[in-house]
Design an enzyme around this catalytic site. Structure first.
Site, PDB file in Angstrom:
ATOM      1  N   HIS A  84       0.887  -1.200   0.026  1.00 18.83           N
ATOM      2  CA  HIS A  84      -0.011   0.168  -0.027  1.00 18.83           C
ATOM      3  C   HIS A  84       0.849   1.419   0.135  1.00 18.83           C
ATOM      4  CE1 HIS A  84       0.171  -0.174   4.658  1.00 18.83           C
ATOM      5  NE2 HIS A  84      -0.065   1.185   4.352  1.00 18.83           N
ATOM      6  N   ASP A 221       1.348  -7.638   2.260  1.00 17.34           N
ATOM      7  CA  ASP A 221       1.190  -6.217   2.072  1.00 17.34           C
ATOM      8  C   ASP A 221       2.729  -5.745   1.829  1.00 17.34           C
ATOM      9  OD1 ASP A 221       0.858  -3.601   1.777  1.00 17.34           O
ATOM     10  OD2 ASP A 221      -0.568  -3.332   3.768  1.00 17.34           O
ATOM     11  N   SER A 624       4.201   2.154   8.244  1.00 16.45           N
ATOM     12  CA  SER A 624       3.909   1.343   7.300  1.00 16.45           C
ATOM     13  C   SER A 624       5.090   1.105   6.554  1.00 16.45           C
ATOM     14  CB  SER A 624       2.784   1.717   6.391  1.00 16.45           C
ATOM     15  OG  SER A 624       1.586   1.413   6.756  1.00 16.45           O
TER      16      SER A 624
HETATM   17  N1  ARG Z   1      -4.739   0.414   7.805  1.00 17.65           N
HETATM   18  C1  ARG Z   1      -3.433   0.612   6.973  1.00 17.65           C
HETATM   19  C2  ARG Z   1      -3.160   2.038   6.958  1.00 17.65           C
HETATM   20  O1  ARG Z   1      -3.473   2.986   7.656  1.00 17.65           O
HETATM   21  C3  ARG Z   1      -3.417  -0.003   5.598  1.00 17.65           C
HETATM   22  C4  ARG Z   1      -4.118   0.864   4.631  1.00 17.65           C
HETATM   23  C5  ARG Z   1      -4.151   0.239   3.136  1.00 17.65           C
HETATM   24  N2  ARG Z   1      -5.076  -0.933   3.036  1.00 17.65           N
HETATM   25  C6  ARG Z   1      -6.428  -0.571   2.891  1.00 17.65           C
HETATM   26  N3  ARG Z   1      -7.079  -1.848   2.665  1.00 17.65           N
HETATM   27  N4  ARG Z   1      -7.178   0.610   2.630  1.00 17.65           N
HETATM   28  O2  ARG Z   1      -2.394   2.645   6.277  1.00 17.65           O
HETATM   29  N1  GLU Z   2      -1.090   1.283   7.730  1.00 18.52           N
HETATM   30  C1  GLU Z   2      -0.739   2.403   8.509  1.00 18.52           C
HETATM   31  C2  GLU Z   2       0.245   3.194   7.531  1.00 18.52           C
HETATM   32  O1  GLU Z   2       0.164   3.248   6.518  1.00 18.52           O
HETATM   33  C3  GLU Z   2       0.080   1.781   9.479  1.00 18.52           C
HETATM   34  C4  GLU Z   2      -0.977   1.328  10.398  1.00 18.52           C
HETATM   35  C5  GLU Z   2      -1.081   2.493  11.631  1.00 18.52           C
HETATM   36  O2  GLU Z   2      -1.502   3.578  11.554  1.00 18.52           O
HETATM   37  O3  GLU Z   2      -0.476   2.004  12.623  1.00 18.52           O
HETATM   38  O4  GLU Z   2       1.255   4.006   8.030  1.00 18.52           O
END
Ligand code: ARG
Ligand code: GLU
Length: 689
Positions: A84, A221, A624
């Site tokens: 991502h 990921d 991330s």
């Molecule tokens: N929750 C993660 C973050 O905050 C991953 C986001 C990307 N994945 C998704 N299914 N939208 O960035």
């Molecule tokens: N998916 C988040 C990011 O892109 C990390 C998840 C979180 O917020 O800890 O940084």
């Protein structure tokens, strides 16, 4: 006074006992935590983690792009981050013929690696405390404005001097602890970064937004890049003559695997937290801000989903937009629930009562009340600001109108780029969103926070729906051919276009009536928080404090651990390929795995193939892609998410349920080999065991 403050800061961090695994520590001060890390299993020294003079782990960690982390895993600049995090770049290389998002991408040799305009990685050269230098010339008799200008001038000099030390450097002075401490950060920025590999989205985004922020998780990921440098290993623009970057240090990879209790260390760049704010701020977040934003986004997501389910083309058009809206929407829900469950507001109020008692007769007397009053003054305006940005700014045609007009105003010869907007625009979604957002604005905003223009239009049309019908009938901005033909000669008539007019009226209202009040209040709040932060440190001299996240490099250490999401439930900390097969469903987009993966599984023997794991590291957005490191300093995973029940850790960390989610590095190796057939990449990696 400054002397006393500095010794309080020093004392706090030296003697401090950290609560459980909470904390995002500054690498340069890691000697203050290394004893605790070693007691919990870490085998390396403080110098191994961070050193200015010799190669250390920090030299293998980068800020990837503008908001993720990455790590170096070979002597030839090979870099790992999340899928991502690389998503936008993978998408830019994709077309109908080469859909790398859908099918994955694997360079089979260096010549096939794809350059990425605009992508940079930043290596931290050093960080050092510069509080004395930054405040040189400041004395207590000065006003805040004078203090700011002292800081600006001194910081500017420090930054200039640091940037002259070498090529491709960027430096910045960052305020920590609300400006009680200042640190200089010096980065070296490489700008030739090429795409090496990415799994298909059905692996890299497996589970999609259904599984996002949740456990059990089975997302592969990751994406793989390579950093290139000029012949002297210095940063350079893309060139065929560039050569793979030689890092000072790279991570060895451990294939030993993880089990409950194992030491874990996440080295990365968390973006923003607010751990030390007073109860009023938390209350606003959990009782006003999060709920209102969630409600608005639920409406938008419902509308999007309705049309996405009805049409494959619309689903593709809105998948990225939908993911963006949904990511924060889901996080806020976890955060709101978490704050309520932890009773953070009551806990903070209890703390404030004790603090107030202690503060009697000191410079901190009355401070909490003062802060509370400032929040009370700001919050109605701040609520309007947030409401505006989640409603008016969510209507696509309005932002597009404003974008086109400002393009024509800036460059009178430029043709507006209608192509990219209309490629992913579906008008029925926007029309329904317009009605839902404007009706919400009308019913939820107090009268004094409605722009005159808004009231007039509503009175004129009688309903949002009628207003919408007329606006979409009359605006030129829904017509691709007409928009493409616009020139600056049309500006006068565009100023009267109903979409532009609406946007403009709201902008004027926002910048005249709302924003200045919020900004002024926030400036006062920041100042009071500087005192409150210092006060909290003086009040609890034995506590270990860590500065709130600000996208600078941090160390978070913990251990592999499951958790109880609710009474009577336990989540084990490791997920496997077996779970992917259990979720696999060709009918459901988020769970439709590549046939190749089904075939490999059918051959047998892969049930226990590890996929993801949970640990107690305190992480946030920006972490991330961060390396997850074991007791020996070797790479065991890549951080990519947190669990839903623990997303309030940006405000309050609950060791019972706050968990970060990582990709097990062995699943990356599995996918690179079995799906990508790119195991040639292993030749340049160094395996620890
Ligand atoms: N929750 C993660 C973050 O905050 C991953 C986001 C990307 N994945 C998704 N299914 N939208 O960035
Ligand atoms: N998916 C988040 C990011 O892109 C990390 C998840 C979180 O917020 O800890 O940084």
């Amino acid at each position: 006074m400054k002397r006393i403050l500095l010794s309080i800061l020093a004392l706090a961090s030296f003697t401090g006992i950290a609560l459980a695994d909470e904390g995002m520590w500054l690498p340069a001060l890691i000697s203050q935590r290394i004893g605790d890390m070693q007691a919990k299993g870490f085998k390396l020294s403080a110098e191994d983690v961070y050193s200015v003079n010799q190669a250390s782990l920090k030299d293998a960690v980068v800020l990837f792009g503008g908001g993720c982390t990455g790590e170096i895993v070979s002597d030839e600049g090979l870099l790992l981050t999340n899928h991502h995090c690389g998503y936008g770049f993978i998408q830019r290389h994709s077309s109908v013929e080469h859909d790398y998002l859908k099918d994955g991408f694997w360079a089979m040799d260096r010549s096939q690696e794809l350059p990425n305009r605009g992508l940079t990685v930043s290596f931290l050269q050093r960080m050092e405390e510069v509080t004395d230098q930054v405040l040189k010339g400041y004395d207590k008799s000065m006003t805040e404005l004078q203090r700011d200008s002292v800081i600006r001038v001194n910081s500017g000099e420090l930054v200039r001097a640091a940037m002259e030390e070498g090529k491709g450097l960027r430096a910045s002075v960052e305020a920590l602890y609300y400006g009680n401490q200042y640190f200089l950060f010096v980065y070296k920025i490489y700008r030739d970064v090429r795409l090496v590999g990415a799994p298909p989205s059905s692996i890299g985004k497996f589970g999609g937004d259904t599984d996002n922020w949740m456990w059990p998780r089975h997302t592969g990921d990751f994406s793989i890049f390579r950093i290139y440098a000029d012949k002297d290993n210095e940063p350079a623009d893309y060139s065929e003559d560039n050569v793979p970057y030689k890092p000072r240090r790279f991570f060895k990879i451990s294939r030993k695997g993880v089990k409950e209790g194992d030491f874990t260390f996440v080295y990365g760049c968390p973006g923003s937290t607010k751990e030390y704010v007073m109860s009023e701020e938390v209350k606003y977040t959990a009782e006003v801000s999060d709920p209102q934003k969630i409600a608005l986004r639920t409406k938008r997501l419902d509308i999007q989903k309705k049309y996405m389910n009805a049409s494959q083309a619309v689903r593709i058009q809105y998948s990225s937009k939908n993911a963006g809206v949904s990511n924060a929407w889901k996080k806020w829900q976890g955060e709101e629930k978490g704050i309520k469950k932890m009773k953070t507001v009551a806990a903070k109020q209890a703390f404030e009562r004790k603090f107030n008692k202690w503060a009697e007769g000191t410079e901190y007397e009355g401070l909490v009340d003062k802060l509370g009053a400032l929040y009370a003054e700001r919050n109605p305006y701040f609520r309007a600001q947030e409401y505006y940005s989640e409603t008016v700014r969510a209507i696509e045609i309005l932002s597009f109108a404003s974008g086109v007009v400002s393009t024509l105003e800036r460059d009178r010869s430029a043709a507006p780029n209608a192509e990219s907007f209309f490629k992913d625009y579906y008008q029925p979604i926007d029309e329904e969103t317009f009605v839902a957002m404007m009706e919400a604005f009308d019913s939820q905003m107090e009268d004094r926070f409605k722009p005159e223009y808004f009231k007039e239009k509503l009175a004129e049309y009688g309903s949002v729906k009628a207003w919408k019908d007329d606006l979409f009938k009359k605006t030129v901005f829904t017509d691709k051919a007409k928009v493409s033909a616009l020139t600056s000669a049309d500006l006068e008539s565009l100023y009267e276009d109903p979409a532009y007019e609406l946007y403009n009226a709201f902008m004027a209202w926002f910048y005249e009536d709302i924003r200045p009040v919020v900004d002024e209040a926030n400036a006062k709040i920041r100042l009071a928080n500087r005192d409150y932060m210092r006060g909290q440190m003086a009040f609890e001299p034995d506590k270990a404090f860590y500065p709130d996240a600000n996208l600078t490099l941090r160390v978070a250490y913990g251990h592999v651990a499951g958790y109880h999401p609710a009474d009577g439930m336990y989540y084990a900390p490791v997920s496997t390929l077996k779970g992917i097969i259990e979720k696999d469903n060709p009918e459901i987009f988020d769970y439709n795995i590549p046939q190749a993966l089904r075939d490999i599984y059918a051959q047998g023997g892969h049930d226990d193939q590890a996929v993801c794991f949970l640990a107690t590291n305190h992480t946030s957005g920006g972490n991330s892609g961060s390396p997850v490191i074991n007791a020996d300093g070797n790479l065991i995973g890549i951080n990519f998410d947190r669990v839903w029940e623990g997303t309030m850790s940006d405000i309050a960390f609950d060791p019972e349920v706050c968990r970060n989610i990582s990709l097990d590095i062995r699943y990356l190796l599995f996918v690179v080999d079995k799906i990508g057939h790119a195991s040639y990449l292993f030749d340049e990696m160094d395996f620890a065991d």
